[in-house]
Design an enzyme around this catalytic site. Structure first.
Site, PDB file in Angstrom:
ATOM      1  N   HIS A   1      -2.375   7.517   6.858  1.00 45.16           N
ATOM      2  CA  HIS A   1      -2.724   6.320   6.087  1.00 45.16           C
ATOM      3  C   HIS A   1      -4.210   6.035   6.285  1.00 45.16           C
ATOM      4  O   HIS A   1      -4.917   5.734   5.325  1.00 45.16           O
ATOM      5  CB  HIS A   1      -1.854   5.147   6.549  1.00 45.16           C
ATOM      6  CG  HIS A   1      -1.982   3.924   5.718  1.00 45.16           C
ATOM      7  ND1 HIS A   1      -1.795   3.921   4.356  1.00 45.16           N
ATOM      8  CD2 HIS A   1      -2.282   2.635   6.061  1.00 45.16           C
ATOM      9  CE1 HIS A   1      -1.962   2.692   3.885  1.00 45.16           C
ATOM     10  NE2 HIS A   1      -2.262   1.899   4.899  1.00 45.16           N
TER      11      HIS A   1
ATOM     12  N   CYS B   1       0.809  -1.224   0.000  1.00 48.14           N
ATOM     13  CA  CYS B   1       0.000   0.000   0.000  1.00 48.14           C
ATOM     14  C   CYS B   1       0.843   1.275   0.000  1.00 48.14           C
ATOM     15  O   CYS B   1       0.296   2.368  -0.139  1.00 48.14           O
ATOM     16  CB  CYS B   1      -0.938  -0.002   1.210  1.00 48.14           C
ATOM     17  SG  CYS B   1      -1.908  -1.507   1.365  1.00 48.14           S
TER      18      CYS B   1
ATOM     19  N   HIS C   1      -9.516   2.918  -0.318  1.00 40.94           N
ATOM     20  CA  HIS C   1      -8.114   2.505  -0.278  1.00 40.94           C
ATOM     21  C   HIS C   1      -7.737   1.912  -1.633  1.00 40.94           C
ATOM     22  O   HIS C   1      -8.130   0.796  -1.968  1.00 40.94           O
ATOM     23  CB  HIS C   1      -7.922   1.472   0.836  1.00 40.94           C
ATOM     24  CG  HIS C   1      -6.488   1.156   1.134  1.00 40.94           C
ATOM     25  ND1 HIS C   1      -5.445   1.587   0.339  1.00 40.94           N
ATOM     26  CD2 HIS C   1      -5.910   0.446   2.144  1.00 40.94           C
ATOM     27  CE1 HIS C   1      -4.308   1.162   0.848  1.00 40.94           C
ATOM     28  NE2 HIS C   1      -4.559   0.462   1.935  1.00 40.94           N
TER      29      HIS C   1
END
Length: 616
Positions: free
Chosen positions: A417, A265, A455
């Protein structure tokens, strides 16, 4: 003095819309912006979403735009979450009875089961008679347990803008997103090449999950089980570095450095570090950085779901005490939550060294002094967070202090995040809070744009970056609008975790982008504001150089604005140069000191790097 990597353009597409000229950012904070400011964003989205309008953009049109953007219910363009295809393996036990069925000769298996009796009906068909047990696959469908995802605006098909036959969705997003960044630069790529050598370009772009739909790896793997056939393109187009390859071959005609650096990620920041290090070391004068991800695919999402990572409908219902999930609020960073929300996105930035940016009169959107990447060391679970993010955040904040001064750290903010998982809300808030406390930051503003766009895996930090650039243009840090409280286990004594948009004007001098990835891939990047970047450039190059840049920038800014106007009007200008300016052996002139390629004005130097002479 070291070269400063300057952000001269950015572009892409995510669930909030087009990135260039801050349109996706504006969609996030639209309630705080005037009707005049929002007009071209609504126009851009309406045209991309194929919404009929008379140019006035009535309230109904805006309502339709709002409904078809950001995190929402999964749409058929990705997959039908209510009817996901599935096959049950079922042994048919018939005992002493016999089963008889007809079958095309072409469909006969190579290995005929021992229990089968095969009789010819005609030249094309046979009759099969069997007893005992027959293994079959029974086609069925099921409702996927997760119905929320961040998807590009409803009705927008980037593949319709160029000859995209057989291209996976992630590569279609790549072509659109990278084109957007290049067009928004306001400088023709040919003009850039006239100022640099052909190999002074770096392209670092990829996909953390590679390409996994039916036109790529998904189709390649499933074809034998579905009775299909693999195509010649599936294997090649599945590779994780294919976004970089497409940009080199079909958008910019590049022979420079290329590849992708994968870090789950955090992949966007991994690629960003590669590009800025090339610029700081003098290996490249221009770097195109990005990631494109299209993971809203049932099979991919199922992989994350069984890990317990995704926000399932029943879990959202339990939190809210409802029977229907609130898809809009699926991602709830730092509040009571149950998992992250999968999303698709393509984000790209163009970096130049400071000298080239000034010489070309390039737009200055900010700069990136450094990106810090550290692993988690030993830990019990490969997917669990560890100590590495403490290292990256502390380093990034220390660099910010060195550049800005300790007092000015209170004029920075964090793009967290912020995945929306119970574990992330505790661990990341603890890190941010302790770093803020150590560096004397009293109330550090914390944003989490995944609450808007979901995401997007490898592209996630790109979503964070383009949203941060909007803060310096419009003076608003996007709040986390999907939450109504901060969870009790969140650390926040020195944090201001934003539940609403925060008006900061032009006060913010920098932001830190924070990314955490599966496997212990942690990255934190310091991004300086346009104003702070210009101050640093003036200190280095002087007032005269900045005045010359300002004069050159007038035509560049005007050309970039013209592109934005055309794009908002629905006049798409995707760059895709398949089969153009192709070179082979006949187009090369090789000498002892240089290599000349026919399509480039300047030659590739073959002289030895001065830094290596001491070893020779």
């Amino acid at each position: 003095m070291a070269k400063l990597p300057v952000i001269v353009s950015f572009g892409g597409i995510n669930a909030a819309g087009r990135s260039s000229f801050h349109h996706s950012y504006k969609r996030m904070v639209h309630e705080k912006l005037s009707a005049a400011t929002m007009a071209n964003t609504w126009q851009d989205l309406a045209n991309k979403m194929q919404i009929k309008h008379d140019g006035a953009l009535s309230g109904k049109v805006v309502e339709q735009i709002l409904a078809g953007t950001l995190v929402r219910k999964i749409e058929p363009a990705c997959f039908d979450y209510q009817r996901v295809p599935y096959q049950h393996r079922a042994p048919l036990k018939v005992g002493d009875e016999r089963i008889t069925f007809a079958l095309s000769k072409r469909k006969l298996p190579n290995q005929i089961p021992d229990a089968w009796q095969v009789e010819e009906i005609d030249n094309r068909t046979v009759r099969i008679t069997t007893s005992g047990e027959l293994d079959v696959l029974l086609p069925d469908t099921y409702q996927f347990p997760v119905s929320s995802a961040g998807q590009i605006p409803a009705g927008f098909d980037p593949g319709s803008l160029y000859n995209s036959r057989f291209h996976p969705r992630g590569l279609k997003l790549t072509v659109y997103g990278a084109s957007d960044a290049l067009n928004a630069m306001g400088i023709d790529w040919a003009d850039v090449l006239n100022h640099i050598k052909p190999d002074e370009v770096s392209v670092y772009a990829g996909s953390a999950l590679a390409q996994v739909d039916d036109d790529s790896l998904g189709g390649l793997i499933s074809a034998p089980y579905k009775g299909g056939r693999a195509s010649t393109k599936m294997m090649a187009l599945s590779l994780a570095e294919m976004p970089a390859d497409f940009i080199n071959s079909y958008l910019i005609n590049s022979v420079g450095a290329t590849g992708t650096n994968m870090g789950a990620c955090a992949s966007f920041l991994y690629n960003l570090r590669q590009g800025l290090h090339d610029i700081k070391a003098g290996r490249a004068r221009v770097a195109i950085i990005g990631n494109a991800e299209a993971p809203v695919v049932a099979e991919v999402m199922e992989g994350f779901r069984v890990m317990g990572a995704l926000a399932q409908d029943d879990e959202l219902n339990n939190i809210d005490g409802t029977t229907e999930p609130n898809n809009r609020r699926a991602c709830r960073p730092f509040s009571e939550n149950c998992g992250f929300t999968m999303a698709e996105s393509a984000q790209f930035v163009v970096l130049m060294d400071d000298e080239l940016a000034l010489a070309l009169g390039a737009n200055i959107h900010g700069s990136v002094p450094d990106v810090f990447i550290n692993a988690d060391a030993n830990k019990k679970s490969i997917s669990a967070p560890g100590v590495g993010n403490w290292v990256t955040m502390a380093k990034a904040t220390a660099l910010a202090e060195a550049i800005l001064g300790r007092d000015a750290l209170n004029d920075t903010f964090v793009q967290a995040h912020g995945t929306g998982t119970p574990q992330n809300r505790v661990t990341e808030s603890s890190i941010l809070n302790e770093v803020a406390k150590h560096f004397g930051i009293q109330s550090w503003p914390v944003a989490a744009v995944k609450s808007y766009v979901g995401h997007s895996m490898g592209a996630a930090a790109g979503d964070q970056l383009v949203a941060s650039l909007g803060v310096w243009q419009y003076g608003l840090i996007p709040g986390i609008k999907t939450i109504d409280h901060i969870a009790s286990d969140v650390h926040q004594s020195h944090l201001n975790i934003l539940q609403d948009h925060l008006e900061v004007g032009d006060r913010m001098q920098a932001c830190i982008l924070n990314s955490k990835g599966f496997g212990g891939n942690n990255a934190s990047a310091l991004v300086l504001s346009p104003a702070k970047t210009k101050t640093l450039l003036q200190n280095k190059h002087g007032e005269a150089a900045m005045q010359a840049w300002l004069q050159n920038n007038e035509s560049v800014a005007a050309k970039a604005a013209a592109y934005d106007s055309a794009e908002c009007a629905g006049e798409a200008q995707v760059i895709y140069q398949f089969g153009e300016s192709v070179m082979d052996d006949e187009h090369i002139e090789l000498t002892k000191d240089s290599l000349k390629l026919s399509e480039f004005t300047r030659s590739v130097s073959l002289t030895i790097d001065p830094d290596l002479e001491g070893y020779l």
